[in-house]
Design an enzyme around this catalytic site. Structure first.
Site, PDB file in Angstrom:
ATOM      1  N   THR A 124       0.818  -1.233  -0.175  1.00  0.00           N
ATOM      2  CA  THR A 124       0.001   0.035  -0.148  1.00  0.00           C
ATOM      3  C   THR A 124       0.713   1.334  -0.077  1.00  0.00           C
ATOM      4  O   THR A 124       1.907   1.266   0.429  1.00  0.00           O
ATOM      5  CB  THR A 124      -0.936  -0.101   1.117  1.00  0.00           C
ATOM      6  OG1 THR A 124      -1.479   1.346   1.290  1.00  0.00           O
ATOM      7  CG2 THR A 124      -0.168  -0.282   2.427  1.00  0.00           C
ATOM      8  N   TYR A 146      -1.877   0.583  10.475  1.00  0.00           N
ATOM      9  CA  TYR A 146      -1.799  -0.153   9.099  1.00  0.00           C
ATOM     10  C   TYR A 146      -0.581  -0.172   8.449  1.00  0.00           C
ATOM     11  O   TYR A 146      -0.083  -1.036   7.806  1.00  0.00           O
ATOM     12  CB  TYR A 146      -2.978   0.515   8.131  1.00  0.00           C
ATOM     13  CG  TYR A 146      -3.253   0.059   6.994  1.00  0.00           C
ATOM     14  CD1 TYR A 146      -3.580  -1.239   6.820  1.00  0.00           C
ATOM     15  CD2 TYR A 146      -3.035   0.835   5.887  1.00  0.00           C
ATOM     16  CE1 TYR A 146      -3.699  -1.630   5.615  1.00  0.00           C
ATOM     17  CE2 TYR A 146      -3.259   0.517   4.625  1.00  0.00           C
ATOM     18  CZ  TYR A 146      -3.634  -0.822   4.286  1.00  0.00           C
ATOM     19  OH  TYR A 146      -3.681  -1.263   3.081  1.00  0.00           O
TER      20      TYR A 146
END
Length: 313
Positions: A124, A146
């Site tokens: 990501t 995250y």
């Protein structure tokens, strides 16, 4: 080739399963069907896969001994499964166990496979931090649990390339939009607010945030292109996304234009860890994979609105 896709009933994972099947591969899906968001949506995605002859195994990656329940003749793994996004309802333990421990157990399983070609980790842009406009050589500065745990997972996978135990790569994705986007994500939420006449919660200051909103079909183009290019991508981190930037406000206006209706806005407090700017630097993807995303923001929004209308209006 026989390919395992984790997170197969999710947004990008389900699209990738379908593309791989269309390309003639034998596709096996895996998903733990957790309740982070509506199970009904995951089940809708699963049905679409089943209709195309793709089986989805219900399995949590955090269970050890995956080799006892998964096929022993897998050639490729595309690893989407993760605790996603920035959410006040997710604990650090959720991120740690899903993104790090789950990845470690999946790696252990991959090491048991006899004719294994490539482990494709799905990373990501959050790994870069609050600004994600950089080439892959830039030192990461993740600003959320995250991002931190996705960086750790990425490195666990790439470690195996460095150890020469199997070939691997990591693809860092940028702001993916399109049909099946999760319900808490921006465009599905905007579309739902428009049709349900409810207010969209806009985080303070985020209207001017810049994003590489990338259509899911263009993302999948890049993902599947690693097949056959194992020697080029082994050990590499590769950004996938569009070089075109749009503000969050422009995204809101695109949905309003497609639906033909103004969306109510509820201004709420800023969210910690939210990225200020993402612009995909894809020079490496162009060079290694001939990557060339073409779908415009308006085209992507139109496709997503049509999907939403078909299933929820």
């Amino acid at each position: 080739m026989k390919i395992l896709v984790t997170g197969a009933s999710g947004f990008i994972g389900s699209h990738t399963c379908e593309r791989l099947k269309h390309l003639g591969h034998d596709v096996v899906g895996l998903d733990n069907f957790n309740d982070y968001y509506s199970l009904a949506l995951k089940q809708l995605n699963e049905k679409a896969l089943n209709d195309k002859g793709i089986t989805v195994i219900k399995q949590d990656l955090r269970a050890a001994a995956l080799a006892e329940v998964l096929p022993d003749d897998i050639n490729y793994i595309f690893h989407f499964a993760a605790q996603p996004g920035i959410s006040a309802t997710s604990t650090f333990e959720d991120y740690f166990t899903n993104n790090i421990i789950g990845t470690k157990y999946l790696i252990d399983y991959a090491l048991t496979l006899k004719d294994f070609r490539l482990f494709v980790n799905i990373g990501t842009s959050s790994i870069y931090g609050l600004e994600a406009t950089f080439p892959e050589t830039t030192a990461p500065k993740p600003a959320s649990h995250y991002g931190v745990t996705k960086l750790a997972a990425e490195q666990l996978v790439l470690q195996k390339s460095r150890e020469k135990l199997f070939d691997s790569c990591s693809l860092r994705l940028y702001s993916v939009i399109g049909p099946r986007e999760r319900p808490e994500k921006m465009y599905t939420k905007l579309i739902a607010c428009a049709y349900n006449d409810t207010a969209f919660p806009l985080y303070q200051g985020s209207g001017s945030h810049l994003r590489s909103f990338t259509y899911v079909g263009d993302i999948v183009d890049g993902i599947v292109s690693v097949i056959g290019n194992e020697s080029k991508v082994n050990g590499e981190i590769i950004n996938l996304g569009t070089e075109v930037e749009h503000t969050t406000q422009e995204g809101i206006e695109a949905v309003e234009k497609v639906i033909g209706k103004a969306i109510k806005i509820d201004h709420v407090a800023a969210r910690a860890g939210d990225q200020l700017r993402t612009k995909a630097n894809i020079e490496k993807a162009k060079a290694l994979l001939n990557y060339n995303p073409k779908t415009t923001l308006l085209e992507g929004v139109k496709a997503q609105v049509e999907w939403y209308k078909k299933h929820f209006v």
